[in-house]
Structure formats: structure tokens, C-alpha cells
Design an enzyme around this catalytic site. Sequence first.
Site, PDB file in Angstrom:
ATOM      1  N   TYR A  59       0.795  -0.978   0.075  1.00  0.00           N
ATOM      2  CA  TYR A  59      -0.068   0.174  -0.154  1.00  0.00           C
ATOM      3  C   TYR A  59       0.822   1.333  -0.009  1.00  0.00           C
ATOM      4  O   TYR A  59       1.545   1.477   1.038  1.00  0.00           O
ATOM      5  CB  TYR A  59      -0.945  -0.051   1.376  1.00  0.00           C
ATOM      6  CG  TYR A  59      -1.869   1.110   1.205  1.00  0.00           C
ATOM      7  CD1 TYR A  59      -2.900   1.381   0.306  1.00  0.00           C
ATOM      8  CD2 TYR A  59      -1.999   1.987   2.311  1.00  0.00           C
ATOM      9  CE1 TYR A  59      -3.781   2.682   0.373  1.00  0.00           C
ATOM     10  CE2 TYR A  59      -2.760   3.177   2.499  1.00  0.00           C
ATOM     11  CZ  TYR A  59      -3.661   3.389   1.420  1.00  0.00           C
ATOM     12  OH  TYR A  59      -4.436   4.294   1.322  1.00  0.00           O
ATOM     13  N   THR A  60       1.020   1.880  -1.003  1.00  0.00           N
ATOM     14  CA  THR A  60       2.083   3.052  -1.336  1.00  0.00           C
ATOM     15  C   THR A  60       1.367   4.384  -1.151  1.00  0.00           C
ATOM     16  O   THR A  60       2.267   5.223  -1.605  1.00  0.00           O
ATOM     17  CB  THR A  60       2.955   2.670  -2.759  1.00  0.00           C
ATOM     18  OG1 THR A  60       1.447   2.700  -3.657  1.00  0.00           O
ATOM     19  CG2 THR A  60       3.296   1.447  -2.778  1.00  0.00           C
ATOM     20  N   TYR A 123       3.427   5.227   6.687  1.00  0.00           N
ATOM     21  CA  TYR A 123       3.636   4.438   5.619  1.00  0.00           C
ATOM     22  C   TYR A 123       5.178   4.093   5.962  1.00  0.00           C
ATOM     23  O   TYR A 123       5.452   2.739   5.828  1.00  0.00           O
ATOM     24  CB  TYR A 123       3.812   5.326   4.166  1.00  0.00           C
ATOM     25  CG  TYR A 123       4.496   4.623   3.180  1.00  0.00           C
ATOM     26  CD1 TYR A 123       4.057   3.416   2.366  1.00  0.00           C
ATOM     27  CD2 TYR A 123       5.733   5.031   2.564  1.00  0.00           C
ATOM     28  CE1 TYR A 123       4.635   2.861   1.367  1.00  0.00           C
ATOM     29  CE2 TYR A 123       6.440   4.473   1.726  1.00  0.00           C
ATOM     30  CZ  TYR A 123       6.011   3.535   1.138  1.00  0.00           C
ATOM     31  OH  TYR A 123       6.722   3.131   0.187  1.00  0.00           O
TER      32      TYR A 123
HETATM   33  N1  LIG Z   1       6.855   4.699  -5.532  1.00  0.00           N
HETATM   34  C1  LIG Z   1       7.634   5.101  -4.667  1.00  0.00           C
HETATM   35  O1  LIG Z   1       7.877   6.120  -5.036  1.00  0.00           O
HETATM   36  C2  LIG Z   1       8.395   4.153  -3.896  1.00  0.00           C
HETATM   37  C3  LIG Z   1       9.609   4.633  -3.039  1.00  0.00           C
HETATM   38  C4  LIG Z   1      10.375   3.696  -2.276  1.00  0.00           C
HETATM   39  C5  LIG Z   1       9.846   2.328  -2.173  1.00  0.00           C
HETATM   40  N2  LIG Z   1       8.884   1.946  -2.772  1.00  0.00           N
HETATM   41  C6  LIG Z   1       8.400   0.484  -2.844  1.00  0.00           C
HETATM   42  O2  LIG Z   1       8.583  -0.183  -3.882  1.00  0.00           O
HETATM   43  C7  LIG Z   1       7.517  -1.224  -4.050  1.00  0.00           C
HETATM   44  C8  LIG Z   1       6.990  -0.889  -5.391  1.00  0.00           C
HETATM   45  O3  LIG Z   1       6.150   0.405  -5.370  1.00  0.00           O
HETATM   46  P1  LIG Z   1       5.164   0.719  -6.561  1.00  0.00           P
HETATM   47  O4  LIG Z   1       5.293   2.312  -6.695  1.00  0.00           O
HETATM   48  O5  LIG Z   1       5.776   0.032  -7.862  1.00  0.00           O
HETATM   49  O6  LIG Z   1       4.051   0.313  -6.092  1.00  0.00           O
HETATM   50  P2  LIG Z   1       2.573   0.778  -6.689  1.00  0.00           P
HETATM   51  O7  LIG Z   1       2.619   0.999  -8.093  1.00  0.00           O
HETATM   52  O8  LIG Z   1       1.771   1.262  -5.935  1.00  0.00           O
HETATM   53  O9  LIG Z   1       2.146  -1.065  -6.714  1.00  0.00           O
HETATM   54  C9  LIG Z   1       1.776  -1.667  -5.567  1.00  0.00           C
HETATM   55  C10 LIG Z   1       0.916  -3.099  -6.287  1.00  0.00           C
HETATM   56  O10 LIG Z   1       0.627  -3.627  -4.713  1.00  0.00           O
HETATM   57  C11 LIG Z   1      -0.483  -4.308  -5.096  1.00  0.00           C
HETATM   58  N3  LIG Z   1      -1.329  -4.422  -3.922  1.00  0.00           N
HETATM   59  C12 LIG Z   1      -1.598  -3.456  -3.139  1.00  0.00           C
HETATM   60  N4  LIG Z   1      -2.396  -4.266  -2.022  1.00  0.00           N
HETATM   61  C13 LIG Z   1      -2.374  -5.675  -2.201  1.00  0.00           C
HETATM   62  C14 LIG Z   1      -2.735  -6.573  -1.478  1.00  0.00           C
HETATM   63  N5  LIG Z   1      -3.514  -6.573  -0.192  1.00  0.00           N
HETATM   64  N6  LIG Z   1      -2.637  -7.872  -1.865  1.00  0.00           N
HETATM   65  C15 LIG Z   1      -1.804  -7.948  -3.294  1.00  0.00           C
HETATM   66  N7  LIG Z   1      -1.297  -7.146  -3.912  1.00  0.00           N
HETATM   67  C16 LIG Z   1      -1.555  -5.816  -3.366  1.00  0.00           C
HETATM   68  C17 LIG Z   1      -1.457  -3.481  -6.248  1.00  0.00           C
HETATM   69  O11 LIG Z   1      -1.861  -4.434  -6.877  1.00  0.00           O
HETATM   70  P3  LIG Z   1      -3.052  -4.470  -8.116  1.00  0.00           P
HETATM   71  O12 LIG Z   1      -2.697  -3.343  -8.949  1.00  0.00           O
HETATM   72  O13 LIG Z   1      -3.153  -5.886  -8.815  1.00  0.00           O
HETATM   73  O14 LIG Z   1      -4.301  -4.238  -7.359  1.00  0.00           O
HETATM   74  C18 LIG Z   1      -0.395  -2.695  -6.926  1.00  0.00           C
HETATM   75  O15 LIG Z   1      -0.164  -2.784  -8.200  1.00  0.00           O
HETATM   76  C19 LIG Z   1       6.757  -0.837  -2.887  1.00  0.00           C
HETATM   77  O16 LIG Z   1       7.090  -1.841  -2.070  1.00  0.00           O
HETATM   78  C20 LIG Z   1       6.892   0.342  -2.220  1.00  0.00           C
HETATM   79  O17 LIG Z   1       6.738   0.229  -1.056  1.00  0.00           O
HETATM   80  C21 LIG Z   1       8.070   2.724  -3.612  1.00  0.00           C
END
Ligand SMILES: NC(=O)c1ccc[n+]([C@@H]2O[C@H](COP(=O)([O-])OP(=O)(O)OC[C@H]3O[C@@H](n4cnc5c(N)ncnc54)[C@H](OP(=O)(O)O)[C@@H]3O)[C@@H](O)[C@H]2O)c1
Length: 283
Positions: A59-60, A123
Site C-alpha cells: 500500500y504505497t 507508511y
Molecule cells: N513509489 C515509490 O516512490 C516508492 C519509493 C520507495 C519504495 N517503494 C516501494 O517499492 C515497491 C513498489 O512500489 P510501486 O510504486 O511500484 O507500487 P504501486 O505502483 O503502488 O504498486 C503496488 C501494487 O501492490 C499491489 N497490492 C496492493 N495491495 C495488495 C494486496 N493486499 N495484495 C496483493 N497486492 C496488493 C497492487 O496490486 P493491483 O494493482 O493488482 O491491485 C499494486 O499494483 C513497494 O514495495 C513500495 O513500498 C516505492
Amino acid sequence: MRILIIGSNGLLGRDLVEDWTGDDLIPASSRDADIREIRQVRQLAARAHPDWIILTAAYTDVDGSEKNPDHAFAVNCEGTRNVSIVARELGAKLCYLSTDYLFNGASDRPYEPDDPVHPLNVYGASKAAGERAVQEQAGDWLIARTSWLFGATRTSFPEKILLAADSQPELRVVADQIGSPTYTRDLATAIRELVRADARGILNLTNSGSCSRFEFAKETLRRAGRSTQVSPITSAEAGRPARRPAYSVLSPKALGRYGITMRTWQEALTAFLVDLRRRRKLH
Ligand SMILES: NC(=O)c1ccc[n+]([C@@H]2O[C@H](COP(=O)([O-])OP(=O)(O)OC[C@H]3O[C@@H](n4cnc5c(N)ncnc54)[C@H](OP(=O)(O)O)[C@@H]3O)[C@@H](O)[C@H]2O)c1
């Protein structure tokens, strides 16, 4: 190798799936398994029988987490614990994606993997709890900390800036948060190399260099050939619900062990803009 990617529909997940060749990839979205339900994770993993699980699902929504902390912890802590338990049961290695928002921003040098964590927001606290769950429950694990992701598979910060510039004569962007923007295609490549190198432990994976959100926005517009004015504002003026660290640059030092260097965020931004034009046929 068989690689199960949990979170394949996300910004990073889509790039991991698109660019990874030479191994058997099993992409899984939330429709395949809700990670809050260990039974669903067990069924998915039993079908996939992976050598590695890459957990990008989270959950981002940083501001949304302040309003809904129970959901943030259910996905980012309990969900991660479930995946860690199942990875151990199956003897699969786990790569967990984590964040710079573990830190409070008081440092005057880039954060090393063993620096103590002090999250400022829900978060960050939920991702820190996820890291602890990985370390306590998974057998073989790699924690990949990254920051300020941008990519073209979903709408991310630089595209939002370009879209805002379409309708507003002047943009206001926070200048008192410093971090390292990271292109999801570069991150996907680094993760692939680390999995192939059988890496373990906590590693920082970001594009090199750092900037403020304000500088990131200005550089995006400049490289896209736009003349829209950008004014710096403070985080207090922006008034977002979640506090964010003033400084969250992650040190790439430990990555050197694997012979991996990541290009600058500016070079990555140019590559991103090419990819964005190709995909959206706009800007
Ligand atoms: N975005 C950033 O700037 C950032 C920075 C640092 C670290 N991160 C980390 O990097 C990773 C990837 O980030 P991202 O930006 O690619 O994330 P994102 O685009 O928000 O994608 C997260 C995915 O998690 C899935 N998800 C959410 N709740 C779920 C649940 N209960 N069960 C199964 N799947 C679930 C969603 O799947 P569906 O679409 O299929 O529903 C979504 O596609 C994350 O771990 C995040 O914490 C991100």
C-alpha cells in the site's frame, strides 16, 4: 530460475515483468492473491513453486496511510509477514522492496543499510515493520531499499508535472525534501542482476545523485522542452497529511560488492521521457 513477482501490476512490477528475460517469470497481481490472506499466498506460491519471490506489492499511498493506518499495516506488515512465512515454507528466497521513508531525514550524509530507522509517517512505519517481518520470518532474504520511483508504466511524478504544465501557467513544488529519484526500469535491471548474483542482506538501490522535488520538476520540464515556470515552496506550504523526511538519500556503497552502479537520475530521466513518448504518444 522460477521467479514469482507479487505486485506485477504496479509501477515497478510492470517494468520487472516487461524487461526480464532468460528465467521463468510468474507475474501475480492482487487478483491472484491478496497478500493479507496467507491461504491465498500459499495457494499462489504452491502453483508457482518459485526459486525467488519478489515482493513489490504494497500500500504505497503515503498520505492515505495517515488516514488509514490499519490498512497500511495490514498490507505492508501483515501481508509481508505472510509472504515471508510462505517463502520459508517453500524454501524460496525473498526479495522485499523497501523505502527511504524509514528515515527521519536528520542525517547529513547518505543513509547506509545499517543506520537506525526512525520513520516520520505511517507508511514508513508500516514498511519498517515489513522489513522486520522479512528478517524474522523468511529464510533467505534480500531487502532492496529504494526511493522516489518514477516510470512510464503508470503515471508517476514527472508525468504529473508534465500534465500539470499543460493546464497551469506556473507550478509550485516543494524544495525542502532532498532524495534520489529512481527510474523503475533501472531498478528492475538492478534487481534482476542481484537475484542472479544470489545477493542477500539489505542493499540500497537508487539512481545516483540527489535533488529536491523542485529541482526534479524543473529538470523534467527542461528536458521535455517546456518553459513553464516552477516556484519553490516549503513542505509546510504544501500541507500534505504525511510528514516526509527533509533528506533521504540512500548510500550506494554496499552495491559495489556486486559490481553494480546505477546511472544518474538525470540520465535516467532522459530515458524515461523517451519511453513515455513512445507509450503515450504525447508530450
Ligand atoms: N513509489 C515509490 O516512490 C516508492 C519509493 C520507495 C519504495 N517503494 C516501494 O517499492 C515497491 C513498489 O512500489 P510501486 O510504486 O511500484 O507500487 P504501486 O505502483 O503502488 O504498486 C503496488 C501494487 O501492490 C499491489 N497490492 C496492493 N495491495 C495488495 C494486496 N493486499 N495484495 C496483493 N497486492 C496488493 C497492487 O496490486 P493491483 O494493482 O493488482 O491491485 C499494486 O499494483 C513497494 O514495495 C513500495 O513500498 C516505492
